[in-house]
Design a protein around this motif. Structure first.
Motif, PDB file in Angstrom:
ATOM      1  N   MET A  11     -10.104 -15.278 -18.556  1.00 14.95           N
ATOM      2  CA  MET A  11      -9.653 -15.686 -17.233  1.00 14.95           C
ATOM      3  C   MET A  11     -10.066 -14.721 -16.136  1.00 14.95           C
ATOM      4  O   MET A  11     -10.142 -15.115 -14.966  1.00 14.95           O
ATOM      5  CB  MET A  11      -8.126 -15.830 -17.218  1.00 14.95           C
ATOM      6  N   ARG A  12     -10.318 -13.470 -16.472  1.00 14.69           N
ATOM      7  CA  ARG A  12     -10.579 -12.458 -15.462  1.00 14.69           C
ATOM      8  C   ARG A  12     -11.895 -12.704 -14.743  1.00 14.69           C
ATOM      9  O   ARG A  12     -12.913 -12.992 -15.360  1.00 14.69           O
ATOM     10  CB  ARG A  12     -10.614 -11.070 -16.096  1.00 14.69           C
ATOM     11  N   THR A  13     -11.894 -12.578 -13.421  1.00 17.51           N
ATOM     12  CA  THR A  13     -13.113 -12.602 -12.612  1.00 17.51           C
ATOM     13  C   THR A  13     -13.027 -11.456 -11.614  1.00 17.51           C
ATOM     14  O   THR A  13     -11.937 -11.039 -11.213  1.00 17.51           O
ATOM     15  CB  THR A  13     -13.264 -13.934 -11.850  1.00 17.51           C
ATOM     16  N   GLY A  14     -14.168 -10.960 -11.180  1.00 17.66           N
ATOM     17  CA  GLY A  14     -14.169  -9.901 -10.168  1.00 17.66           C
ATOM     18  C   GLY A  14     -13.488  -8.632 -10.654  1.00 17.66           C
ATOM     19  O   GLY A  14     -13.246  -8.434 -11.843  1.00 17.66           O
ATOM     20  N   ARG A  15     -13.187  -7.772  -9.704  1.00 19.40           N
ATOM     21  CA  ARG A  15     -12.541  -6.499 -10.011  1.00 19.40           C
ATOM     22  C   ARG A  15     -11.088  -6.526  -9.571  1.00 19.40           C
ATOM     23  O   ARG A  15     -10.761  -7.078  -8.525  1.00 19.40           O
ATOM     24  CB  ARG A  15     -13.240  -5.348  -9.280  1.00 19.40           C
ATOM     25  N   PRO A  16     -10.194  -5.924 -10.355  1.00 16.08           N
ATOM     26  CA  PRO A  16      -8.811  -5.794  -9.892  1.00 16.08           C
ATOM     27  C   PRO A  16      -8.720  -4.719  -8.821  1.00 16.08           C
ATOM     28  O   PRO A  16      -9.576  -3.831  -8.732  1.00 16.08           O
ATOM     29  CB  PRO A  16      -8.057  -5.381 -11.164  1.00 16.08           C
ATOM     30  N   HIS A  17      -7.677  -4.806  -8.000  1.00 14.37           N
ATOM     31  CA  HIS A  17      -7.491  -3.831  -6.924  1.00 14.37           C
ATOM     32  C   HIS A  17      -6.029  -3.416  -6.863  1.00 14.37           C
ATOM     33  O   HIS A  17      -5.134  -4.169  -7.244  1.00 14.37           O
ATOM     34  CB  HIS A  17      -7.932  -4.423  -5.584  1.00 14.37           C
ATOM     35  N   SER A  18      -5.808  -2.206  -6.376  1.00 16.39           N
ATOM     36  CA  SER A  18      -4.447  -1.698  -6.295  1.00 16.39           C
ATOM     37  C   SER A  18      -4.317  -0.760  -5.104  1.00 16.39           C
ATOM     38  O   SER A  18      -5.309  -0.251  -4.576  1.00 16.39           O
ATOM     39  CB  SER A  18      -4.078  -0.950  -7.580  1.00 16.39           C
ATOM     40  N   ARG A  19      -3.065  -0.558  -4.706  1.00 17.40           N
ATOM     41  CA  ARG A  19      -2.815   0.326  -3.576  1.00 17.40           C
ATOM     42  C   ARG A  19      -1.415   0.931  -3.685  1.00 17.40           C
ATOM     43  O   ARG A  19      -0.464   0.260  -4.097  1.00 17.40           O
ATOM     44  CB  ARG A  19      -2.936  -0.447  -2.270  1.00 17.40           C
ATOM     45  N   ARG A  20      -1.310   2.192  -3.321  1.00 15.59           N
ATOM     46  CA  ARG A  20      -0.022   2.872  -3.230  1.00 15.59           C
ATOM     47  C   ARG A  20       0.470   2.758  -1.797  1.00 15.59           C
ATOM     48  O   ARG A  20      -0.276   2.993  -0.859  1.00 15.59           O
ATOM     49  CB  ARG A  20      -0.178   4.342  -3.615  1.00 15.59           C
ATOM     50  N   GLN A  21       1.734   2.386  -1.616  1.00 14.20           N
ATOM     51  CA  GLN A  21       2.252   2.160  -0.277  1.00 14.20           C
ATOM     52  C   GLN A  21       3.578   2.898  -0.077  1.00 14.20           C
ATOM     53  O   GLN A  21       4.472   2.804  -0.924  1.00 14.20           O
ATOM     54  CB  GLN A  21       2.478   0.661  -0.033  1.00 14.20           C
ATOM     55  N   ASP A  22       3.662   3.604   1.032  1.00 16.29           N
ATOM     56  CA  ASP A  22       4.908   4.245   1.446  1.00 16.29           C
ATOM     57  C   ASP A  22       5.584   3.357   2.482  1.00 16.29           C
ATOM     58  O   ASP A  22       4.982   3.029   3.507  1.00 16.29           O
ATOM     59  CB  ASP A  22       4.639   5.628   2.055  1.00 16.29           C
ATOM     60  N   LYS A  23       6.809   2.953   2.225  1.00 16.85           N
ATOM     61  CA  LYS A  23       7.516   2.035   3.111  1.00 16.85           C
ATOM     62  C   LYS A  23       8.756   2.714   3.683  1.00 16.85           C
ATOM     63  O   LYS A  23       9.445   3.474   2.996  1.00 16.85           O
ATOM     64  CB  LYS A  23       7.928   0.757   2.363  1.00 16.85           C
ATOM     65  N   TYR A  24       9.007   2.414   4.961  1.00 16.89           N
ATOM     66  CA  TYR A  24      10.137   3.007   5.685  1.00 16.89           C
ATOM     67  C   TYR A  24      11.060   1.878   6.138  1.00 16.89           C
ATOM     68  O   TYR A  24      10.651   0.994   6.885  1.00 16.89           O
ATOM     69  CB  TYR A  24       9.643   3.811   6.883  1.00 16.89           C
ATOM     70  N   ALA A  25      12.280   1.886   5.652  1.00 15.37           N
ATOM     71  CA  ALA A  25      13.226   0.803   5.948  1.00 15.37           C
ATOM     72  C   ALA A  25      13.519   0.727   7.447  1.00 15.37           C
ATOM     73  O   ALA A  25      13.573   1.766   8.123  1.00 15.37           O
ATOM     74  CB  ALA A  25      14.511   1.025   5.163  1.00 15.37           C
ATOM     75  N   PRO A  26      13.685  -0.509   7.954  1.00 17.02           N
ATOM     76  CA  PRO A  26      13.567  -1.785   7.239  1.00 17.02           C
ATOM     77  C   PRO A  26      12.111  -2.248   7.160  1.00 17.02           C
ATOM     78  O   PRO A  26      11.338  -2.032   8.083  1.00 17.02           O
ATOM     79  CB  PRO A  26      14.398  -2.734   8.090  1.00 17.02           C
ATOM     80  N   TRP A  27      11.755  -2.889   6.072  1.00 15.94           N
ATOM     81  CA  TRP A  27      10.400  -3.392   5.908  1.00 15.94           C
ATOM     82  C   TRP A  27      10.433  -4.665   5.062  1.00 15.94           C
ATOM     83  O   TRP A  27      11.348  -4.897   4.277  1.00 15.94           O
ATOM     84  CB  TRP A  27       9.491  -2.354   5.235  1.00 15.94           C
TER      85      TRP A  27
END
Length: 306
Positions: A11-27
């Motif tokens: 099923m896999r196509t292309g490349r997977p991607h990921s990101r680290r995110q810092d969130k500040y409430a409220p979000w």
């Protein structure tokens, strides 16, 4: 062959991607529907996962949530905060967040989010039966391999080093398999009566037949031969396989052969004659006829489109 790995590779196509995110409430973030699948890991703090259907899911530190079917969902600091639309780029990468002032205090929540691109035209039933949200709460001593992959991925995204692009891609592939393995292990051991593919992979006779079919799709398998791998008679094996997998053994064999053929045509330049041989057909003509019946187009036309 490993049936789970095979199902993902198909099923896999292309490349997977990921990101680290810092969130500040409220979000709050809203993710639109897509053909892919996605995951969220809470590294620090807490969040609410708001699926398209069903009740909100509270996520705490170390929790993993996997959305296998690409349905829209949201992630927020609370269930009633305004949501901002997040749209991935066409290649599946994450857009850069707009600059915004940050408070002096640290982030209230740190997230690890990722996306996989999938071809749902040949969705393996092993993945199709997953619930809309696979929630794996953090528990001491549980899913240690999964936790290790999450920690390594978080480190690479926080402080990229030479080689990080390749390492992150490999870790994302590894993480997906660990998520699915953790889910099926929990389903298998958490209930006295596992069903569907959890039961199929746990059944020695059915699992042996599946490994054989995936390992050698070109072999002229018979129901009797597949049943013998698990020490069952033809009739007993056929009943058990059909009950657990949802279709008779030779029906699944044909489906897997055609799925394998489609992957070979998309990713390899080998002649059609070899594609036919690798998927159990004695002639290119017989293969082309079966392929067109399954896909609606001739193999050559399918390859050109791909």
């Amino acid at each position: 062959m490993d049936v789970l790995s095979d199902a993902i590779a198909t099923m896999r196509t292309g490349r997977p991607h990921s990101r680290r995110q810092d969130k500040y409430a409220p979000w709050g973030m809203r993710f639109e529907s897509s053909d892919g699948a996605g995951f969220h890991v809470v590294l620090q703090g807490s969040a609410w996962l708001l699926p398209a259907e069903g009740e909100p899911v509270a996520l705490g530190p170390g929790d993993v949530a996997f959305m296998a079917h690409g349905r829209g969902h949201a992630l927020a600091s609370d269930v009633d905060v305004p949501l901002e639309d997040v749209r991935l780029r066409p290649d599946g990468t994450w857009p850069e967040p707009p600059p915004s002032p940050r408070p002096l205090t640290g982030a209230s929540t740190v997230l690890l989010c990722g996306a996989y691109q999938l071809d749902r035209a040949r969705a393996h039933p092993l993945l199709s039966e997953l619930p809309e949200v696979v929630h794996l709460p953090a528990r001491v001593g549980a899913h240690r391999s999964l936790r290790g992959a999450v920690e390594l991925l978080g480190m690479e995204l926080e402080e990229p080093q030479p080689g990080s692009d390749t390492i992150v891609t490999s870790l994302l592939d590894t993480l997906l398999l660990y998520i699915l393995r953790a889910w099926w292990q929990r389903e298998r051991h958490g209930s006295g009566h596992p069903t569907g593919w959890s039961a199929a992979l746990a059944d020695p006779a059915v699992a042996a037949a599946l490994r054989a079919v995936h390992g050698a799709p070109s072999h002229p398998w018979t129901v009797e031969e597949l049943g013998a791998l698990g020490g069952l008679s033809r009739a007993a094996f056929a009943r058990r396989f059909t009950t657990l997998v949802g279709e008779p053994p030779l029906t699944y064999l044909t489906w897997w052969r055609m799925t394998t053929a489609g992957r070979l045509l998309r990713t390899d330049d080998i002649p059609l004659r070899l594609v036919a041989q690798r998927t159990g057909y004695t002639s290119e003509f017989a293969f082309a006829k079966a392929f067109k019946r399954e896909y609606g187009v001739a193999p050559g036309q399918y390859r050109r489109r791909a």
